[in-house]
Design a protein around this motif. Structure first.
Motif, PDB file in Angstrom:
ATOM      1  N   ALA A   1      -8.867   5.050  -7.866  1.00 49.31           N
ATOM      2  CA  ALA A   1      -9.280   3.895  -6.962  1.00 49.31           C
ATOM      3  C   ALA A   1      -7.963   3.162  -6.389  1.00 49.31           C
ATOM      4  O   ALA A   1      -8.162   2.807  -5.083  1.00 49.31           O
ATOM      5  N   ASP A   2      -6.851   3.309  -7.096  1.00 50.46           N
ATOM      6  CA  ASP A   2      -5.729   2.692  -6.590  1.00 50.46           C
ATOM      7  C   ASP A   2      -5.309   3.332  -5.089  1.00 50.46           C
ATOM      8  O   ASP A   2      -4.912   2.915  -4.208  1.00 50.46           O
ATOM      9  N   GLY A   3      -5.242   4.591  -5.315  1.00 49.05           N
ATOM     10  CA  GLY A   3      -4.940   5.505  -4.166  1.00 49.05           C
ATOM     11  C   GLY A   3      -5.639   5.512  -2.962  1.00 49.05           C
ATOM     12  O   GLY A   3      -5.285   5.345  -2.004  1.00 49.05           O
ATOM     13  N   LYS A   4      -7.215   5.672  -3.330  1.00 54.57           N
ATOM     14  CA  LYS A   4      -7.937   5.450  -2.043  1.00 54.57           C
ATOM     15  C   LYS A   4      -7.909   4.127  -1.281  1.00 54.57           C
ATOM     16  O   LYS A   4      -7.742   4.101  -0.097  1.00 54.57           O
TER      17      LYS A   4
ATOM     18  N   ALA B   1      -5.987   1.232   3.376  1.00 55.12           N
ATOM     19  CA  ALA B   1      -5.464   0.240   3.988  1.00 55.12           C
ATOM     20  C   ALA B   1      -4.280   0.595   4.865  1.00 55.12           C
ATOM     21  O   ALA B   1      -4.071   0.146   5.929  1.00 55.12           O
ATOM     22  N   LEU B   2      -3.570   1.735   4.375  1.00 53.69           N
ATOM     23  CA  LEU B   2      -2.444   2.435   5.465  1.00 53.69           C
ATOM     24  C   LEU B   2      -2.926   2.767   6.570  1.00 53.69           C
ATOM     25  O   LEU B   2      -2.398   2.568   7.640  1.00 53.69           O
ATOM     26  N   GLU B   3      -4.222   3.313   6.416  1.00 57.33           N
ATOM     27  CA  GLU B   3      -4.927   4.010   7.694  1.00 57.33           C
ATOM     28  C   GLU B   3      -5.346   2.760   8.827  1.00 57.33           C
ATOM     29  O   GLU B   3      -5.051   2.897   9.797  1.00 57.33           O
ATOM     30  N   GLN B   4      -5.829   1.736   8.136  1.00 63.07           N
ATOM     31  CA  GLN B   4      -6.228   0.530   8.901  1.00 63.07           C
ATOM     32  C   GLN B   4      -4.941  -0.135   9.741  1.00 63.07           C
ATOM     33  O   GLN B   4      -5.024  -0.439  10.444  1.00 63.07           O
ATOM     34  N   ARG B   5      -3.983  -0.192   8.763  1.00 65.08           N
ATOM     35  CA  ARG B   5      -2.512  -0.784   9.471  1.00 65.08           C
ATOM     36  C   ARG B   5      -2.149  -0.079  10.314  1.00 65.08           C
ATOM     37  O   ARG B   5      -1.420  -0.373  11.428  1.00 65.08           O
TER      38      ARG B   5
ATOM     39  N   LYS C   1      -4.764  14.491  -1.792  1.00 67.52           N
ATOM     40  CA  LYS C   1      -6.086  14.448  -2.010  1.00 67.52           C
ATOM     41  C   LYS C   1      -6.435  13.862  -3.434  1.00 67.52           C
ATOM     42  O   LYS C   1      -7.376  13.225  -3.809  1.00 67.52           O
ATOM     43  N   ASN C   2      -5.603  14.561  -4.051  1.00 66.04           N
ATOM     44  CA  ASN C   2      -5.887  14.081  -5.569  1.00 66.04           C
ATOM     45  C   ASN C   2      -5.433  12.437  -5.809  1.00 66.04           C
ATOM     46  O   ASN C   2      -6.151  11.906  -6.580  1.00 66.04           O
TER      47      ASN C   2
ATOM     48  N   GLU D   1       0.806  -1.440  -0.014  1.00 62.53           N
ATOM     49  CA  GLU D   1       0.085  -0.056   0.084  1.00 62.53           C
ATOM     50  C   GLU D   1       0.846   1.133   0.128  1.00 62.53           C
ATOM     51  O   GLU D   1       0.573   2.202  -0.758  1.00 62.53           O
ATOM     52  N   ALA D   2       2.064   1.277   0.783  1.00 59.40           N
ATOM     53  CA  ALA D   2       2.604   2.400   0.835  1.00 59.40           C
ATOM     54  C   ALA D   2       3.548   2.614  -0.560  1.00 59.40           C
ATOM     55  O   ALA D   2       3.512   3.656  -0.917  1.00 59.40           O
ATOM     56  N   GLN D   3       3.787   1.522  -1.047  1.00 64.98           N
ATOM     57  CA  GLN D   3       4.467   1.456  -2.312  1.00 64.98           C
ATOM     58  C   GLN D   3       3.752   1.944  -3.366  1.00 64.98           C
ATOM     59  O   GLN D   3       4.137   2.869  -4.298  1.00 64.98           O
ATOM     60  N   THR D   4       2.358   1.722  -3.225  1.00 64.09           N
ATOM     61  CA  THR D   4       1.401   2.258  -4.527  1.00 64.09           C
ATOM     62  C   THR D   4       1.319   3.613  -4.194  1.00 64.09           C
ATOM     63  O   THR D   4       1.135   4.298  -4.988  1.00 64.09           O
ATOM     64  N   VAL D   5       0.955   4.049  -2.999  1.00 59.53           N
ATOM     65  CA  VAL D   5       0.741   5.654  -2.904  1.00 59.53           C
ATOM     66  C   VAL D   5       2.134   6.377  -3.199  1.00 59.53           C
ATOM     67  O   VAL D   5       2.111   7.458  -3.916  1.00 59.53           O
ATOM     68  N   ALA D   6       3.328   5.897  -3.001  1.00 52.80           N
ATOM     69  CA  ALA D   6       4.698   6.456  -3.329  1.00 52.80           C
ATOM     70  C   ALA D   6       4.789   6.606  -5.020  1.00 52.80           C
ATOM     71  O   ALA D   6       5.036   7.510  -5.578  1.00 52.80           O
TER      72      ALA D   6
END
Length: 91
Positions: free
Chosen positions: A76-79, A84-88, A70-71, A34-39
Motif C-alpha cells: 500500500a505504501d509503495g503503490k 505520487a512520484l509519477e504525478q510529480r 513491482k514488488n 514519496e521518494a524517501q518511502t520508495v527508498a
C-alpha cells in the motif's frame, strides 16, 4: 552492440530529460517523502539484492530491478508513493 548507458536511456524520454536538466526539480523530487518511502521500501527488499539488481540494470538488464520495483508497488505504501512520484514527474 546496443547502448546500455542508463543516462542516455533517460535522456530519450522528454519528461525524464527535462527533470534531469533541472537540478532544483530533481532535488525536490528525490527529497520528497514519496521518494524517501520508495527508498526505504527498496532497502527493506534487501540491500544486496537491490545492489545486484541495480548493477544488472546499468549493464542493460533491468528485469531484476523491475521485479523489485513491482514488488514494492504491491504494498500500500509503495503503490501510493510511486503513484505520487509519477504525478510529480508529470508536473
Amino acid at each position: 552492440m546496443p547502448d546500455h548507458d542508463p543516462l542516455n536511456a533517460l535522456n530519450q524520454d522528454p519528461q525524464a530529460a527535462a527533470l534531469l536538466s533541472d537540478p532544483k526539480a530533481l532535488s525536490a523530487l528525490l527529497g520528497s517523502k514519496e521518494a524517501q518511502t520508495v527508498a526505504r521500501l527498496l532497502q527493506q527488499a534487501g540491500a544486496t539484492q537491490l545492489q545486484t539488481a541495480a548493477q544488472a540494470a546499468v549493464s542493460g538488464h533491468p528485469e531484476a530491478l523491475g521485479h523489485i520495483l513491482k514488488n514494492v508497488s504491491k504494498t500500500a505504501d509503495g503503490k501510493a508513493a510511486m503513484e505520487a512520484l509519477e504525478q510529480r514527474g508529470r508536473g
